[in-house]
Write an enzyme that holds these catalytic residues in place. Structure first.
Site, PDB file in Angstrom:
ATOM      1  N   HIS A   1       6.437  51.920  39.076  1.00  0.00           N
ATOM      2  CA  HIS A   1       7.577  51.161  39.602  1.00  0.00           C
ATOM      3  C   HIS A   1       8.791  52.087  39.614  1.00  0.00           C
ATOM      4  CE1 HIS A   1      10.647  48.318  40.249  1.00  0.00           C
ATOM      5  NE2 HIS A   1      11.012  48.152  38.975  1.00  0.00           N
TER       6      HIS A   1
ATOM      7  N   ASN B   1      15.792  50.783  43.541  1.00  0.00           N
ATOM      8  CA  ASN B   1      14.774  49.915  42.960  1.00  0.00           C
ATOM      9  C   ASN B   1      14.540  48.734  43.917  1.00  0.00           C
ATOM     10  OD1 ASN B   1      13.343  48.009  41.541  1.00  0.00           O
ATOM     11  ND2 ASN B   1      14.570  48.150  39.662  1.00  0.00           N
TER      12      ASN B   1
ATOM     13  N   CYS C   1       9.462  42.584  39.145  1.00  0.00           N
ATOM     14  CA  CYS C   1       9.107  43.950  39.587  1.00  0.00           C
ATOM     15  C   CYS C   1       7.641  44.286  39.305  1.00  0.00           C
ATOM     16  CB  CYS C   1      10.008  44.980  38.918  1.00  0.00           C
ATOM     17  SG  CYS C   1      11.748  44.701  39.237  1.00  0.00           S
TER      18      CYS C   1
HETATM   19  O1  UT7 Z   1      13.084  46.717  37.673  1.00  0.00           O
HETATM   20  C1  UT7 Z   1      13.648  46.520  36.426  1.00  0.00           C
HETATM   21  C2  UT7 Z   1      15.111  46.493  36.617  1.00  0.00           C
HETATM   22  N1  UT7 Z   1      15.976  47.088  35.701  1.00  0.00           N
HETATM   23  C3  UT7 Z   1      15.910  48.323  35.173  1.00  0.00           C
HETATM   24  O2  UT7 Z   1      14.974  49.046  35.256  1.00  0.00           O
HETATM   25  C4  UT7 Z   1      17.140  48.757  34.440  1.00  0.00           C
HETATM   26  C5  UT7 Z   1      16.867  49.625  33.244  1.00  0.00           C
HETATM   27  N2  UT7 Z   1      18.099  50.161  32.753  1.00  0.00           N
HETATM   28  C6  UT7 Z   1      18.708  51.237  33.302  1.00  0.00           C
HETATM   29  O3  UT7 Z   1      18.198  51.805  34.256  1.00  0.00           O
HETATM   30  C7  UT7 Z   1      19.967  51.738  32.692  1.00  0.00           C
HETATM   31  O4  UT7 Z   1      20.227  51.033  31.505  1.00  0.00           O
HETATM   32  C8  UT7 Z   1      21.212  51.643  33.625  1.00  0.00           C
HETATM   33  C9  UT7 Z   1      21.069  52.638  34.775  1.00  0.00           C
HETATM   34  C10 UT7 Z   1      21.337  50.246  34.189  1.00  0.00           C
HETATM   35  C11 UT7 Z   1      22.470  51.978  32.853  1.00  0.00           C
HETATM   36  O5  UT7 Z   1      22.355  53.262  32.297  1.00  0.00           O
HETATM   37  P1  UT7 Z   1      22.738  53.517  30.759  1.00  0.00           P
HETATM   38  O6  UT7 Z   1      22.519  54.925  30.504  1.00  0.00           O
HETATM   39  O7  UT7 Z   1      21.953  52.538  29.948  1.00  0.00           O
HETATM   40  O8  UT7 Z   1      24.285  53.204  30.777  1.00  0.00           O
HETATM   41  P2  UT7 Z   1      25.098  52.143  29.911  1.00  0.00           P
HETATM   42  O9  UT7 Z   1      24.878  50.771  30.411  1.00  0.00           O
HETATM   43  O10 UT7 Z   1      24.867  52.399  28.452  1.00  0.00           O
HETATM   44  O11 UT7 Z   1      26.580  52.572  30.225  1.00  0.00           O
HETATM   45  C12 UT7 Z   1      27.111  53.825  29.774  1.00  0.00           C
HETATM   46  C13 UT7 Z   1      28.530  53.902  30.285  1.00  0.00           C
HETATM   47  C14 UT7 Z   1      29.367  52.660  29.945  1.00  0.00           C
HETATM   48  O12 UT7 Z   1      30.692  53.092  29.725  1.00  0.00           O
HETATM   49  P3  UT7 Z   1      31.260  53.251  28.236  1.00  0.00           P
HETATM   50  O13 UT7 Z   1      31.148  51.879  27.636  1.00  0.00           O
HETATM   51  O14 UT7 Z   1      30.375  54.246  27.584  1.00  0.00           O
HETATM   52  O15 UT7 Z   1      32.667  53.711  28.459  1.00  0.00           O
HETATM   53  C15 UT7 Z   1      29.310  51.859  31.215  1.00  0.00           C
HETATM   54  O16 UT7 Z   1      30.418  51.006  31.355  1.00  0.00           O
HETATM   55  O17 UT7 Z   1      28.529  54.003  31.700  1.00  0.00           O
HETATM   56  C16 UT7 Z   1      29.328  52.952  32.263  1.00  0.00           C
HETATM   57  N3  UT7 Z   1      28.720  52.529  33.504  1.00  0.00           N
HETATM   58  C17 UT7 Z   1      29.005  53.112  34.675  1.00  0.00           C
HETATM   59  N4  UT7 Z   1      29.810  54.134  35.014  1.00  0.00           N
HETATM   60  C18 UT7 Z   1      29.851  54.497  36.302  1.00  0.00           C
HETATM   61  C19 UT7 Z   1      27.820  51.535  33.704  1.00  0.00           C
HETATM   62  N5  UT7 Z   1      27.493  51.477  35.008  1.00  0.00           N
HETATM   63  C20 UT7 Z   1      28.210  52.436  35.637  1.00  0.00           C
HETATM   64  C21 UT7 Z   1      28.301  52.865  36.969  1.00  0.00           C
HETATM   65  N6  UT7 Z   1      29.118  53.896  37.262  1.00  0.00           N
HETATM   66  N7  UT7 Z   1      27.572  52.292  37.954  1.00  0.00           N
END
Ligand code: UT7
Length: 368
Positions: free
Chosen positions: A254, A284, A114
């Site tokens: 980005h 993204n 990215c």
């Molecule tokens: O270009 C570089 C590429 N990558 C990035 O920039 C990614 C950077 N990271 C992020 O943007 C974030 O970490 C994410 C958007 C990917 C995830 O957000 P988060 O606030 O870090 O969520 P999390 O992974 O901590 O998940 C929180 C909860 C979990 O459930 P529990 O364990 O709390 O019950 C996940 O299982 O949200 C759940 N979850 C979802 N729920 C609904 C994870 N993905 C989803 C989803 N829909 N798509």
């Protein structure tokens, strides 16, 4: 030493739109979660084989040449940044070169995930500043949807397809690309990967069955890394140019996650409305996100001649970087430039070479 000005810009996204509601029919997610945690509302994705990283990249590049009022045959160098190349080789840059009819240009791909567009733009600017090129096309293009596991809600909600491109031109007038920084930290390489299909893990039944041809990500760790580096890289690029953060009219980051951009704004003590944000529309798009956001900023009048901006990004590798830019706009207003006619001429030459190669093959085949 010449300055490297951005004199043309273009973008291309496939027409098909995938909304958050569409995704909620494929995986266990919902519009509210995706909007709250990322800011994304929809993304564009390719459909059939007629759409690819090369076709999107070509469309963006040709638009950029039109804005710059430059003939394809005037281009000295094409750098294509992509993590989703058309093939391992030939380079996607060469396919774009052929489509453009850019008969004099060198062409190569660059992979910094990215952050790739910042790296590629910096390399294009260095080629101009060193005197080895006068006209450079820099393309960022991705078709990430082809590498997304549509059953993995951690990744499939994030990414979109698209391409953006700039024309860089040499001029003695001050302006264009000033200072920048490029960084990497391979110790975090395992946080965001696509491992299958390379020389370490060539495609086999096992690599397919174990999902090695998909993107895998530790979202939380990538998030933490991104919020740590964005503000600092912006300040470093500004300092390397002898500017102050207050001089910036706009920052073009980005487009990965609204919360990451918000953290960068807080780190820089700048209002969030100084940041160009369009990830709600495109998701993204990796290396394409900065040029796509720039094209829209220019179209919306948020970038005007003389404005100072910073492009800042981060990504797999880990990589990150930033470039300070004084916005220019087209240098040439010459009426007799016909990019389309010149492209057709270049394409005709390419077709001619293909036919000659085929005929030679037949003749040599008979003589052996
Ligand atoms: O270009 C570089 C590429 N990558 C990035 O920039 C990614 C950077 N990271 C992020 O943007 C974030 O970490 C994410 C958007 C990917 C995830 O957000 P988060 O606030 O870090 O969520 P999390 O992974 O901590 O998940 C929180 C909860 C979990 O459930 P529990 O364990 O709390 O019950 C996940 O299982 O949200 C759940 N979850 C979802 N729920 C609904 C994870 N993905 C989803 C989803 N829909 N798509």
């Amino acid at each position: 030493m010449p300055y490297a000005h951005i004199t043309g810009w273009g973008m291309s996204v496939p027409p098909k739109v995938l909304t958050n509601d569409d995704l909620s029919k494929i995986v266990d997610t919902n519009d509210e979660w995706i909007r709250d945690r990322t800011g994304i509302r929809q993304r564009h994705i390719v459909e059939d084989e007629s759409q690819s990283s090369a076709t999107l990249g070509f469309e963006a590049a040709f638009q950029a040449l039109r804005v710059a009022n430059l003939r394809p045959s005037d281009v000295d160098l094409i750098i294509c940044s992509t993590s989703t190349p058309e093939h391992i080789f030939p380079a996607t840059a060469c396919l774009i070169q052929d489509q453009l009819g850019a008969t004099r240009a060198g062409a190569f791909d660059l992979l910094a995930a990215c952050s790739g567009f910042i790296y590629a733009l910096n390399m294009g600017a260095q080629a101009i500043k060193s005197g080895s090129a006068k006209n450079v096309v820099v393309v960022g293009t991705e078709t990430l949807s082809r590498f997304v596991d549509w059953s993995d809600r951690n990744t499939c909600i994030l990414f979109g397809d698209g391409a953006g491109a700039f024309v860089l031109q040499a001029s003695d007038e001050p302006g264009g690309i000033y200072g920048g920084v490029m960084h990497s930290d391979g110790s975090g390489g395992d946080l965001l990967t696509l491992l299958g299909g390379g020389s370490r893990h060539p495609a086999t039944e096992l690599t397919v069955h174990t999902g090695m041809h998909y993107i895998h990500m530790d979202g939380k760790e990538v998030f933490r890394f991104a919020t740590r580096v964005m503000a600092q890289a912006t300040m470093d690029a500004v300092a390397a140019s002898g500017w102050k953060v207050e001089d910036l009219s706009i920052i073009i980051p980005h487009q990965a996650n609204y919360r990451i951009i918000d953290a960068a704004a807080r780190g820089l003590k700048m209002p969030i409305d100084k940041f160009m944000i369009n990830l709600d529309q495109y998701g993204n798009t990796s290396t394409a996100s900065i040029p796509i956001a720039t094209v829209e900023a220019a179209q919306q009048g948020r970038l005007k001649k003389g404005d100072k901006t910073v492009f800042v990004g981060f990504g797999a590798g880990l990589t990150w970087g930033a470039l300070a830019v004084e916005w220019t706009g087209p240098l040439s207003t010459e009426k007799s430039v016909h990019p389309e006619r010149d492209r057709l001429y270049g394409r005709a030459r390419s077709l001619y070479r293909r036919i000659v190669r085929k005929i030679e093959k037949i003749i040599w085949g008979r003589n052996e």
